[in-house]
Design a protein around this motif. Structure first.
Motif, mmCIF file in Angstrom:
data_model
loop_
_atom_site.group_PDB
_atom_site.id
_atom_site.type_symbol
_atom_site.label_atom_id
_atom_site.label_comp_id
_atom_site.label_asym_id
_atom_site.label_seq_id
_atom_site.Cartn_x
_atom_site.Cartn_y
_atom_site.Cartn_z
ATOM 1 N N VAL B 71 -4.436 20.841 -22.229
ATOM 2 C CA VAL B 71 -5.477 21.502 -21.442
ATOM 3 C C VAL B 71 -6.300 22.490 -22.253
ATOM 4 O O VAL B 71 -7.201 23.113 -21.732
ATOM 5 C CB VAL B 71 -4.887 22.256 -20.227
ATOM 6 N N ASP B 85 -5.403 25.033 -14.444
ATOM 7 C CA ASP B 85 -4.821 24.129 -13.454
ATOM 8 C C ASP B 85 -3.757 23.244 -14.086
ATOM 9 O O ASP B 85 -2.778 22.893 -13.446
ATOM 10 C CB ASP B 85 -5.904 23.240 -12.841
ATOM 11 N N GLY B 86 -3.980 22.881 -15.331
ATOM 12 C CA GLY B 86 -3.035 21.967 -15.971
ATOM 13 C C GLY B 86 -1.991 22.685 -16.806
ATOM 14 O O GLY B 86 -1.117 22.048 -17.381
ATOM 15 N N CYS B 87 -2.099 24.005 -16.881
ATOM 16 C CA CYS B 87 -1.146 24.739 -17.719
ATOM 17 C C CYS B 87 0.194 24.827 -17.002
ATOM 18 O O CYS B 87 0.257 25.100 -15.809
ATOM 19 C CB CYS B 87 -1.665 26.141 -17.993
ATOM 20 N N ILE B 88 1.258 24.571 -17.748
ATOM 21 C CA ILE B 88 2.577 24.625 -17.121
ATOM 22 C C ILE B 88 3.370 25.842 -17.595
ATOM 23 O O ILE B 88 4.532 26.004 -17.256
ATOM 24 C CB ILE B 88 3.371 23.333 -17.385
ATOM 25 N N GLY B 89 2.753 26.668 -18.396
ATOM 26 C CA GLY B 89 3.434 27.887 -18.827
ATOM 27 C C GLY B 89 4.620 27.635 -19.739
ATOM 28 O O GLY B 89 5.640 28.315 -19.645
ATOM 29 N N LYS B 115 0.967 30.903 -15.779
ATOM 30 C CA LYS B 115 -0.023 30.150 -16.548
ATOM 31 C C LYS B 115 -0.598 31.003 -17.668
ATOM 32 O O LYS B 115 -0.861 32.181 -17.491
ATOM 33 C CB LYS B 115 -1.128 29.677 -15.616
#
Lengths: 369, 206, 959
Positions: B71, B85-89, B115
């Motif tokens: 992302v 939105d696409g970050c999963i941390g 995030k």
């Protein structure tokens, strides 16, 4: 070993994590979410047209660094007024190396490892076929594992498989899945994977602790093991069944592999889950990540063999972990010492299916299983 | 095709932290997240120098390469942005970043990461420029308004400058000529490469 | 698939691509983008090209409509330090949504420090005091404004009736606008007391006294921008990198473009010192010795400007005599500064001219602070650096409007415009106010109208002393903190007692401040929420004497009210609203700010606050970009030739359109263009020696020599009275005829005519290096009251005890005691960039508070090791007055061995205890910490009662 002794440990663990939050040395009450501000969300002026073009530049320059930067060596740390002392570090160069390990070496060697194991197992099966109970099923079932043992096994095994799957999902997702699923769907799946991995880890650790406590005394090496090793567990010849107690040397190996690798995975995983709680340097975090992933993949490959022998690879073995009750004949062939003890102890028996001994030289078609 | 860069002049920076608060102000960055920070070397002794650091918007950015969900991306201006939105941390970009730029809000128990958040060069995110959604996730999109990052615009001594790489180079060159000395080695054109030996090299001269 | 995939060209989010299609139309192409952006401005600001403000402005105009159209830009001024940085506020529907760099401003050129870049937080106001509150039975109770004004009013009036007006102390603020400061002083006069003061007392009072007594005006002589022209910058006792960061832009510009030598003299290796060419470390409290040590080399080598001294300096021979005693060895013995370095510095200053001398509180906050400031002046006079561009004494004031509040007389010893407490002054202001002088007199207690009040540094003694020891009828019983943090004053343990002894304690402030929590009172405390300067409008005076006009950005938050509105409410309650606001339009409860400006324009002749009408001020703000960034002079346009903000003196009436005076005492310009000689303030001769200038006069002067200040009689003598208009003449006659002078002539005619003939209204004299009215006519070194150098006490003793400013004040009886055995480490204090003053405001701002979360003490490594202290550990710092603070140790070589440093912005902890629970709910600052002043000690300047915080003693122990 029972739940009563296991619970306090879990509680202790939870307590430990629950209270590890750093004690505030200074007197700070940071702004809270419930802040009573007159003007909260100060919105931006609404929409002027965007100028972002969503494609990367074709030039491959590196960051412009200048002046002072040229004098800064890796790891040099200065003063920052914020409490996060690590922020004082200006450059860490190992990240690039870590990146290539994580993106390239790890993916490559892990896939090689798993592939090698699958090929080996396939080959073994092709040559050896399914290992039968030589003397046929006796129809007498004896209790090899009590329900709590079965549950302990499956909690550990299930959580491990979940962790393995979600771990692999994250490791290989970008090259393999993302192009297929599209970014949004993959990102969602990856986020779910992350949470399952993070929380599944605790289930695994609990299971691991449980099976360790439960089975460790059965997995101390004993006098039968050397013989078992010499005969290579009987795998190489027909009708050879070296005696063994509750666990033979092969199973013990699996046990210790699970305990040791699982333990290391747990430790490295906790370290990753709680960044910088236990270690101070970013390098330690990077090592933890590589070690965690590499060990995870190694354990996954090893567990494949365990799964094979407990299911496809050996007749009647799966029952041990499904119902906990095994056929007396099967048990005699693989755990003769334990069977003797079991029978001597006047333990319960049940009725099960009965089959004649398989024909000599008959090889079952592989597909039939 | 140009490239947006930050440059911090070590001979000018006085650790006043204007850049840090300007960033907080413009982007409503919450407590605990430091998109920009000022680091002082040799604190309190002769040779003391301060430098303001944030995401350097690398061209060959390791974070872009490592992100499992891909992302993080470059804009046309060479600004490194990401899609929350696409970050999963997962924290991988932080492990990879040479400058410690990515930040994570702590969410949930056990310090698990929310995030990722980082300097956007005041260029917002993938949402429509200056939409409320973009502002809430990333802060202001000044670039879309034809303005440069506020940290650099507000720098008290004009130590931190931002803009097109060539212009920044010219400005800094002019300064060095005027003052007759460089702030710390002739490093301006220095590059940070991984081709020749794995890691980025600070100190490598061209 | 598993081979290296090191590409960053993977496709971005699909929805982004979709969005792209619709966004392309409005995309900014690179070329346009760069043209519009502020890059040229930001980058080249210190280069040849200065900010292209108009380019940026165009961009703003261009984008605003597409951005929704309802964004208003408001131009105001930062409320933190005295640089006067322009704040460009973006306001949408009454909400302050953003700050933009003010590139047009000649002062900051778009720049801000941490504080300036965070001022928008005022409009969030999470930790503000939200409504009036009173302490009842130990609990904070919300009350209405009506209740608050009535209850506080009744209590104060009861005190007034019982003990006299002097028993209520009105503590004003450097945070007030000029209008509010003026109204506040007027308000106190009408209450009937001179017990009124503000932060200037503990900030630059010794500067104002020392400098004004040397050459006439007590202010920064040049400007931040004028530093561009300096060849040498000598900075002593100041840390602008943290206290005035934007000023460093100008300092560094001089250093880089003008190749100026930057010399920093400070006991502490500050962030500023780190940028210096020469760092001169010396022992705290030995400024005079150090300056005389430098001057010794100058005189020894004949490097002084002899001609300048002959023409423009009085009493220099006496200086020579004193300086001769300060041989390099003696200087080293006293200050610790190495002789060869002092010689190098002296040579550097003598051979690079012009040079400017900058000082801040490191020089002022001493028991002999007035000596320090005068010694600095003498050094500049000896080098001939005064009255030239690139020279001067550039005194960086602290607060945003501490200069203005001083000018407008929020002081215990003057009326607005430095009119001293004397009958003539009262008559003058009574005329301006159009009030009966007798009525004014009736407001005061017998004989107290012309008695200097108690200074803020000593208010606690006004409470705690027996009334027999006070030179006023009774003790102080009511205390009104109207915009002042208590923790910026020393002796907090005693202040706590004083607060507890008071009858009534009132805080009028946007924040509760430490005043709300320091004491253990359970009743009689009132907190009234004041609005910040962003919630009102008015003028503010920067350090360089320029006035700027603040636009109102947002409406007052919560229930807060602007200070001038609160003054109106109280004046109404006290029954003098009509007198206070006689010539000022009042809308509802709020006086019209512009009318207040116009009123002080009518009376502030002494320092030329008369030409800066609200209209002119607003014009200057509007045309900021017309002003040259170095000379501050407008180039073309409607304000052609005027200096930015009309730095005072801006002589005559607004109609005269005097441009203001960028550099004081500059004789190279005609008075009409801002030139002047030194002020003839001290008579024409002293003990038979001429005090007037010789062969020195401003360009174009018709009197080509020194002359005294202008009076009507003098005009007549010169035959210039015929130049007066009839109206002017009439006004003069009505005031008093021949005795009317340039300060009391309400028509401005005398000033106008004098300037017409090229003369400065205030005369043309020499600067005096000997102030015969001061305790030390020639500045002397005197050891601090708490000194570790017992061996020097005999040679350089402090003063005798005395009573002045209504309170007994100790000197010798303290210095006699040897505290140095129990308290071996010198303690000094200073600022951090993130915080300001007592810090209640800035510690409540999350963007700033996050950057400094813990109070600390800087200790040298050697001292730390001697005392078993580790870096980051908690320590107790004990002061010799019995106060102690528990803080974090920061071990650093920034301070020398034997010296410790603490920042003074923290509060909310007291001797190891957190007072967080005592704040009203939700109004506690984010960061609390010990106040350095809990451990700071007694000690006051011998002229102004400035507190001595920069050189005391302490003991540090591991906690």
């Amino acid at each position: 070993m029972t739940l009563r002794r296991f619970l306090p440990m879990v509680l202790a663990l939870v307590f430990l994590f629950g209270t590890l939050a750093p004690a505030a040395a200074q007197d700070v009450r940071p702004p809270g979410a419930t802040a009573e501000a007159q003007q909260t969300e100060a919105g931006p002026p609404p929409g002027s047209a965007g100028q972002i073009i969503a494609s990367p530049p074709d030039t491959m320059n590196y960051p412009y660094i200048s002046g002072l930067w040229s004098d800064i060596v890796d790891g040099e740390t200065g003063y920052v007024s914020i409490p996060d002392e690590r922020a004082g570090r200006l450059i860490q160069t190992q990240g690039m190396e870590w990146l290539s390990w994580r993106n390239d070496e790890l993916r490559r060697w892990s896939s090689y490892g798993v592939a090698a194991m699958l090929i080996a197992l396939g080959g073994f099966f092709a040559v050896k076929g399914r290992i039968k109970v030589d003397s046929g099923l006796s129809g007498r079932l004896i209790q090899r594992f009590k329900p709590h043992e079965v549950i302990g096994h499956w909690v550990t095994a299930g959580s491990f498989l979940l962790l393995a799957l979600t771990g692999i999902w994250l490791l290989y997702g970008r090259p393999l899945l993302l192009p297929v699923m599209g970014q949004d769907a993959y990102a969602l799946s990856a986020e779910i994977s992350k949470y399952m991995h993070n929380f599944g880890g605790f289930v695994f650790m609990a299971g691991l602790l449980y099976i360790f406590v439960m089975w460790v005394r059965h997995n101390i090496w004993d006098r039968y093991d050397w013989n078992w090793i010499r005969q290579a567990g009987g795998f190489l010849s027909k009708h050879s069944h070296p005696p063994a107690d509750k666990f033979n040397f092969g199973q013990k190996t699996v046990f210790w592999m699970v305990v040791i690798l699982g333990g290391l995975l747990s430790l490295s995983g906790l370290n990753l889950l709680m960044p910088f709680w236990f270690v101070d340097s970013i390098e330690a975090m990077q090592y933890a990540q590589i070690i965690h992933a590499a060990l995870g993949m190694l354990m996954f490959a090893a567990i494949l063999a365990h799964i094979y022998i407990g299911s496809v690879g050996m007749q009647a073995a799966f029952r041990a972990m499904s119902t906990g009750w095994v056929d007396l004949n099967w048990a005699r062939e693989h755990h003769s010492v334990w069977v003797d003890k079991y029978l001597a102890g006047n333990n319960p028996e049940r009725k099960g299916p009965k089959t004649p001994p398989p024909d000599e030289g008959h090889v079952e078609p592989k597909a039939a299983e | 095709m140009g490239k947006m860069v930050f440059h911090c002049d070590g001979d000018r920076c006085i650790e006043c932290n204007a850049c840090v608060t300007a960033c907080k102000n413009e982007n409503e960055v919450p407590w605990g997240i430091n998109r920009r920070r000022v680091v002082t070397l040799n604190d309190g002794v002769p040779g003391e120098k301060s430098i303001s650091v944030a995401c350097m918007h690398c061209s060959d950015a390791p974070c872009v390469n490592v992100c499992p969900t891909n992302v993080i991306y470059h804009t046309e201006d060479g600004v490194v942005l990401h899609n929350k939105d696409g970050c999963i941390g997962c924290g991988y970009c932080f492990y990879a970043c040479p400058f410690g730029a990515p930040q994570y809000p702590q969410e949930g128990n056990f310090g698990s990461r929310g995030k990722m958040d980082k300097c956007t060069f005041c260029a917002g995110g993938p949402e429509e420029a200056n939409s409320a959604e973009e502002f809430n996730k990333y802060g202001r999109n000044r670039l879309a308004e034809g303005k440069l990052p506020l940290c650099a615009e507000m720098c008290s001594t004009k130590a931190l400058i931002a803009g097109d790489a060539d212009e920044i180079a010219d400005i800094f060159r002019q300064r060095v000529v005027e003052r007759g000395f460089d702030s710390g080695g002739y490093g301006f054109q220095q590059k940070f490469g991984q081709q020749s030996g794995g890691g980025p090299r600070a100190g490598q001269k061209l | 698939m598993l081979t290296k995939k090191r590409t960053n060209s993977a496709p971005p989010a699909p929805h982004m691509l979709n969005r792209l299609a619709s966004a392309v139309g409005g995309a900014v192409d690179r070329r346009t983008f760069l043209r519009r952006s502020g890059i040229a401005a930001g980058g080249a600001a210190l280069g040849a090209v200065l900010p292209v403000g108009s380019v940026r402005k165009a961009a703003a105009v261009e984008t605003a409509p597409t951005a929704g159209g309802n964004i208003e830009m408001k131009r105001t001024v930062c409320t933190h330090c005295s640089v006067g940085c322009t704040v460009e506020a973006e306001v949408s529907n009454g909400v302050w949504i953003g700050q933009e760099p003010g590139y047009d401003s000649p002062f900051n050129l778009g720049a801000h420090c941490a504080k300036g870049a965070s001022v928008r937080e005022h409009a969030h106001g999470e930790r503000r005091l939200k409504h009036p509150m009173k302490l009842e039975g130990g609990k904070w109770k919300r009350i209405s404004w009506d209740e608050a004004v009535n209850e506080v009013g009744d209590r104060l009036m009861a005190i007034r009736e019982k003990s006299g007006p002097d028993s209520v102390y009105w503590l004003g603020s450097a945070k007030h606008s000029n209008e509010q400061a003026y109204l506040f002083r007027k308000f106190a006069a009408m209450w009937g007391t001179n017990n009124v003061d503000h932060q200037a007392r503990i900030c630059h009072s010794t500067t104002v006294a020392g400098v004004a007594n040397t050459w006439g005006y007590g202010a920064m002589t040049n400007s931040y921008n004028d530093i561009h022209n300096s060849k040498v910058i000598f900075l002593i006792g100041g840390n602008p990198a943290e206290a005035h960061p934007v000023s460093m832009q100008h300092v560094l510009r001089a250093k880089e473009k003008n190749k100026a030598h930057l010399i920093v003299a400070d006991p502490r290796f500050t962030r500023t010192a780190a940028r210096a060419d020469e760092y001169l470390r010396f022992r705290p409290g030995t400024d005079v010795a150090l300056i005389w040590g430098i001057l010794w080399h100058v005189l020894e080598n004949g490097w002084e400007d002899k001609d300048y001294i002959r023409r423009r300096v009085y009493g220099f021979d006496e200086i020579r005599k004193e300086v001769a005693k300060w041989t390099p060895d003696e200087v080293e013995r006293v200050t610790g500064a190495p002789p060869e370095q002092l010689k190098r510095v002296a040579q550097m200053m003598a051979s690079n001219k012009p040079g400017t001398l900058i000082w801040c509180m490191g020089g002022t906050q001493h028991s002999n602070g007035n000596n320090n400031t005068r010694a600095y002046c003498v050094l500049q006079l000896a080098l001939g650096n005064m009255g030239v561009s690139g020279g001067g004494t550039n005194i960086f004031r602290g607060h945003d409007n501490v200069q203005g509040a001083t000018d407008l007389g929020v002081l215990a010893d003057t009326l607005p415009g430095y009119y001293g407490l004397a009958e003539g002054s009262w008559k003058h202001w009574a005329r301006v106010w159009e009030l009966d002088e007798e009525w004014l007199k009736s407001r005061f207690a017998e004989g107290m109208m012309n008695a200097t009040g108690i200074p803020v540094s000593r208010w606690i003694d006004g409470v705690l002393e027996d009334k027999e020891n006070l030179e006023q009828p009774n003790t102080v019983q009511g205390m009104v903190f109207w915009g002042h943090a208590p923790n910026s004053q020393t002796r907090l343990p005693e202040m706590k007692q004083a607060m507890e002894k008071l009858d009534t304690l009132v805080v009028i402030d946007p924040y509760p401040t430490v005043t709300a929590v320091l004491h253990d009172r359970t009743d009689g405390v009132y907190l009234l929420p004041a609005a910040t300067q962003f919630e009102t409008s008015g003028s503010v005076t920067a350090s360089n004497r320029s006035l700027q006009w603040r636009e109102k950005v947002v409406d007052p938050l919560f229930e807060s009210k602007p200070d001038h509105t609160i003054m109106t409410l109280f004046a109404r309650k006290f029954g003098f609203e009509n007198e206070l606001l006689k010539n000022i339009q009042v809308n509802g409860d709020e006086p019209l700010v512009e009318d207040i400006t116009r009123e002080f324009n009518k009376g502030m002749w002494t320092i030329g606050y008369t030409g800066q009408s609200p209209e002119r001020l607003k014009d200057h703000m509007k045309h900021q970009h017309h002003f040259d960034k170095t000379t501050l002079r407008a180039v073309g346009g409607p304000l052609d030739g005027e200096y930015y903000g009309m730095p005072w003196p801006c002589w005559g009436t607004a109609e005269m359109r005097h441009p203001g005076s960028a550099n004081l005492y500059d004789t190279s310009l005609p008075v009409a263009q801002g030139g002047m000689g030194f002020r003839a303030r001290f008579g024409v001769e002293h003990e038979g020696v001429n005090l007037l200038a010789e062969d020195s006069y401003p360009e174009g002067s018709e009197i080509e020599d020194g002359y005294p200040e202008f009076t009507m009689a003098m005009l007549k003598k010169l035959g210039w009275d015929k130049d007066l208009t009839d109206e002017e003449r009439q006004t003069i006659e009505s005031i008093g005829g021949d005795s009317v002078n340039w300060k009391t002539d309400l028509s401005g005619g005398i000033q106008r005519v004098a300037i017409k003939h090229g003369c400065a209204p205030y005369g043309n004299a020499k600067a005096r290096t000997v102030v015969w009215t001061f305790p030390d006519p020639v500045p002397l070194h005197r050891e601090p009251l708490y000194t570790p150098r017992r061996d020097l006490v005999a040679d350089y003793p402090t003063y005798e005890d005395k009573t002045f400013w209504r309170v007994p004040t100790l000197y010798k009886s303290i210095q006699e005691n040897d505290f140095s055995k129990d308290f071996p480490i010198i303690l000094t204090s200073g600022r951090l960039v993130e915080y300001e003053g007592g810090g209640d405001e800035t510690r409540s701002n999350p963007w700033l508070a996050e950057l400094q979360q813990e109070m600390f003490v800087e200790i040298n490594q050697a001292d730390a090791n001697d005392n078993g202290i580790r870096d980051g550990a908690d320590v107790w710092v004990h002061g010799p007055n019995g106060g102690k603070v528990r803080v974090k140790a920061m071990i650093t070589d920034r301070v020398a061995r034997g010296v410790a440093f603490m920042p003074f912005h923290f509060g909310g902890h007291f001797q190891g205890q957190s007072l967080r629970d005592k704040y009203p709910d939700g109004a506690d600052p984010i960061v609390l910490g010990e106040s350095s002043n809990t451990a700071q000690t007694y000690g006051y300047d011998s002229v102004t009662q400035m507190q001595e915080t920069k050189a005391t003693l302490c003991r540090i122990e591991a906690a």
